[in-house]
Design a protein around this motif. Structure first.
Motif, short mmCIF file in Angstrom:
data_model
loop_
_atom_site.label_atom_id
_atom_site.label_comp_id
_atom_site.label_asym_id
_atom_site.label_seq_id
_atom_site.Cartn_x
_atom_site.Cartn_y
_atom_site.Cartn_z
N LYS A 1 34.21 14.55 17.97
CA LYS A 1 35.49 15.14 18.36
C LYS A 1 36.65 14.24 17.92
O LYS A 1 37.66 14.72 17.40
N TRP A 2 36.48 12.94 18.07
CA TRP A 2 37.54 12.00 17.65
C TRP A 2 37.80 12.12 16.16
O TRP A 2 38.94 12.16 15.71
N GLU A 3 36.73 12.21 15.38
CA GLU A 3 36.90 12.31 13.92
C GLU A 3 37.56 13.63 13.54
O GLU A 3 38.38 13.67 12.63
N MET A 4 37.24 14.68 14.26
CA MET A 4 37.84 15.98 13.98
C MET A 4 39.34 15.95 14.31
O MET A 4 40.17 16.41 13.54
N MET A 5 39.66 15.37 15.48
CA MET A 5 41.06 15.34 15.91
C MET A 5 41.92 14.44 15.02
O MET A 5 43.06 14.78 14.72
N SER A 6 41.37 13.31 14.63
CA SER A 6 42.17 12.34 13.88
C SER A 6 42.11 12.58 12.38
O SER A 6 42.96 12.09 11.64
N GLY A 7 41.08 13.29 11.94
CA GLY A 7 40.89 13.47 10.50
C GLY A 7 40.46 12.18 9.82
O GLY A 7 40.58 12.04 8.60
N GLN A 8 39.97 11.21 10.61
CA GLN A 8 39.55 9.91 10.08
C GLN A 8 38.07 9.70 10.36
O GLN A 8 37.52 10.30 11.27
N SER A 9 37.48 8.80 9.59
CA SER A 9 36.11 8.37 9.89
C SER A 9 36.17 7.20 10.88
O SER A 9 37.15 6.45 10.89
N LEU A 10 35.14 7.07 11.67
CA LEU A 10 35.07 5.92 12.58
C LEU A 10 34.72 4.63 11.83
O LEU A 10 34.80 3.54 12.40
N ASP A 11 34.35 4.75 10.57
CA ASP A 11 34.02 3.56 9.78
C ASP A 11 35.18 2.56 9.80
O ASP A 11 36.34 2.93 9.63
N GLY A 12 34.84 1.29 9.99
CA GLY A 12 35.85 0.24 9.92
C GLY A 12 36.71 0.10 11.16
O GLY A 12 37.69 -0.64 11.14
N THR A 13 36.37 0.81 12.22
CA THR A 13 37.18 0.73 13.44
C THR A 13 36.48 -0.13 14.51
O THR A 13 35.32 -0.51 14.36
N ILE A 14 37.25 -0.43 15.54
CA ILE A 14 36.68 -0.96 16.78
C ILE A 14 36.79 0.20 17.78
O ILE A 14 37.88 0.72 18.02
N ILE A 15 35.65 0.62 18.32
CA ILE A 15 35.62 1.75 19.25
C ILE A 15 36.10 1.26 20.62
O ILE A 15 35.69 0.20 21.10
N MET A 16 36.97 2.04 21.24
CA MET A 16 37.41 1.74 22.61
C MET A 16 37.13 2.96 23.48
O MET A 16 37.72 4.02 23.25
N ILE A 17 36.23 2.80 24.43
CA ILE A 17 35.89 3.92 25.32
C ILE A 17 36.87 3.91 26.50
O ILE A 17 36.91 2.95 27.27
N ARG A 18 37.65 4.97 26.61
CA ARG A 18 38.63 5.07 27.70
C ARG A 18 38.11 6.06 28.74
O ARG A 18 38.03 7.25 28.48
N SER A 19 37.78 5.53 29.93
CA SER A 19 37.24 6.39 30.99
C SER A 19 38.21 6.52 32.16
O SER A 19 37.92 7.23 33.12
N GLY A 20 39.32 5.82 32.11
CA GLY A 20 40.27 5.86 33.23
C GLY A 20 39.92 4.84 34.32
O GLY A 20 40.57 4.79 35.36
N TRP A 21 38.90 3.99 34.04
CA TRP A 21 38.44 3.04 35.07
C TRP A 21 39.42 1.90 35.35
O TRP A 21 39.32 1.21 36.35
#
Ligand SMILES: *[C@@H]1O[C@H](CO)[C@@H](O)[C@H](O)[C@H]1NC(C)=O
Ligand SMILES: *[C@@H]1O[C@H](CO)[C@@H](O)[C@H](O)[C@H]1NC(C)=O
Ligand SMILES: *[C@@H]1O[C@H](CO)[C@@H](O)[C@H](O)[C@H]1NC(C)=O
Length: 323
Positions: free
Chosen positions: A169-189
């Motif tokens: 879903k992130w790749e679809m929304m951003s139009g970017q690949s996750l390659d080369g990124t640092i993933i940040m999981i945001r859960s509201g915690w």
């Protein structure tokens, strides 16, 4: 014109930089040719005015892009949360006052487990022979953030898991690949940080009673098999969710020399895409992790998908696009 030039969001930053450079080269070539022409005509005044004009363009094009900076690290103090088998963070004041000699001296010692507060899990934490915290290349510590937002499902289920479709879903929304990124999981915690029971799920130290969101085994495996990311961060105590006993997300992710970041602060301040992260773990030799300062940087002026500017904080929760 200069406002337009400044109001560029981060994803297109390098491309625009290149465009600026090309413009500069063109201007310079044009400038040289024109200057020769003027020189032949001995019209020094016009030459001066024209060259001043060119140099003023150059100054405008090099104007800095105003940046927003977000501190994604919690202060280390007596309230710092930690995995219960770890030693808690403790600051001991050695000196704090005027000395006999007349000068002021403040000095402390600290005692702490490594996996405490906002910290890095180095790959060797769960995978034999992988990088320790001091061995991670600098190129892996500065990269674009990809913020995977699972706030909604975490509100409904406090053991919610990131699944493969959250990445897709992130790749679809951003139009970017996750390659080369640092993933940040945001859960509201992050909202629960000041309340241990709300954050961990239990007031005592019994790990079998833990409840908080995390990354599913399937999603961790898909990410490691299909994308090259540098690190994976969470706003909770762990990469795995509370009830997890096998800690598969840790084992799968760290085994690929990808580091983890836990108890990351201020996730809600980031655009889903558009921020660059600076991840700075304390450089402890051979260690399985370290307390880590994390800074997110992105342009103050951001554009949304429909081309409107998004300067309000609430709008940062939506995707940021190039103009
Ligand atoms: C040291 O003293 C200063 C000034 O009184 C105070 O602000 C500070 O909090 C003290 N530091 C510690 C670590 O106790
Ligand atoms: C949890 O463990 C810490 C030591 O890490 C201890 O100080 C604390 O009292 C324990 N809390 C409970 C509720 O057992
Ligand atoms: C790190 O490990 C290497 C190899 O095992 C060892 O030679 C070195 O002394 C260690 N360094 C520290 C700071 O413990």
């Amino acid at each position: 014109m200069n406002n337009e030039a400044i109001a560029i969001c981060l994803p297109s930053f390098n491309r625009n930089r290149q465009r600026f450079k090309n413009n500069l080269v063109e201007n310079t070539v044009l400038g040289k040719a024109s200057c020769r022409l003027f020189h032949r005509r001995r019209n020094m005044l016009l030459l001066f005015i024209f060259c001043s004009f060119l140099s003023s363009i150059t100054v405008i094009q090099n104007a800095p892009i105003p940046l927003e900076m977000v501190d994604m690290t919690y202060t280390f103090d007596e309230t710092t949360l930690y995995w219960p088998t770890q030693k808690k963070f403790e600051l001991v004041v050695i000196e704090n006052g005027t000395q006999e000699e007349g000068y002021w001296l403040q000095m402390e010692e600290y005692f702490s487990g490594i996996h405490v507060g906002t910290h890095m899990d180095a790959p060797c934490h769960f995978a034999k022979g992988r990088w320790s915290v001091d061995q991670i290349p600098l190129s892996h510590l500065t990269a674009p953030a990809a913020v995977i937002d699972i706030t909604k499902k975490a509100e409904e289920d406090r053991d919610a898991l990131v699944q493969v479709d959250d990445f897709e879903k992130w790749e679809m929304m951003s139009g970017q690949s996750l390659d080369g990124t640092i993933i940040m999981i945001r859960s509201g915690w992050g909202k629960r940080w000041n309340d241990k029971e709300a954050f961990i799920g239990t007031p005592d130290n019994d790990t079998t009673k833990f409840h908080y969101p995390g990354i599913s085994k399937e999603a961790a495996q898909w990410l490691m098999d299909n994308r090259n990311v540098y690190g994976v961060g969470t706003d909770t105590l762990s990469l795995d969710n509370g009830p997890s006993q096998e800690l598969m997300a840790h084992r799968i992710i760290l085994d690929k020399n990808v580091y983890g970041l836990e108890n990351v602060a201020n996730m809600d301040m980031l655009p889903i895409y558009g921020a660059t992260l600076y991840v700075m773990p304390m450089k402890i030799g051979n260690a399985s992790g370290a307390p880590t300062r994390i800074i997110a940087v992105f342009p103050k002026i951001l554009f949304t998908k429909d081309g409107t500017t998004a300067t309000e904080r609430s709008l940062r929760e939506i995707i940021i696009f190039n103009k």
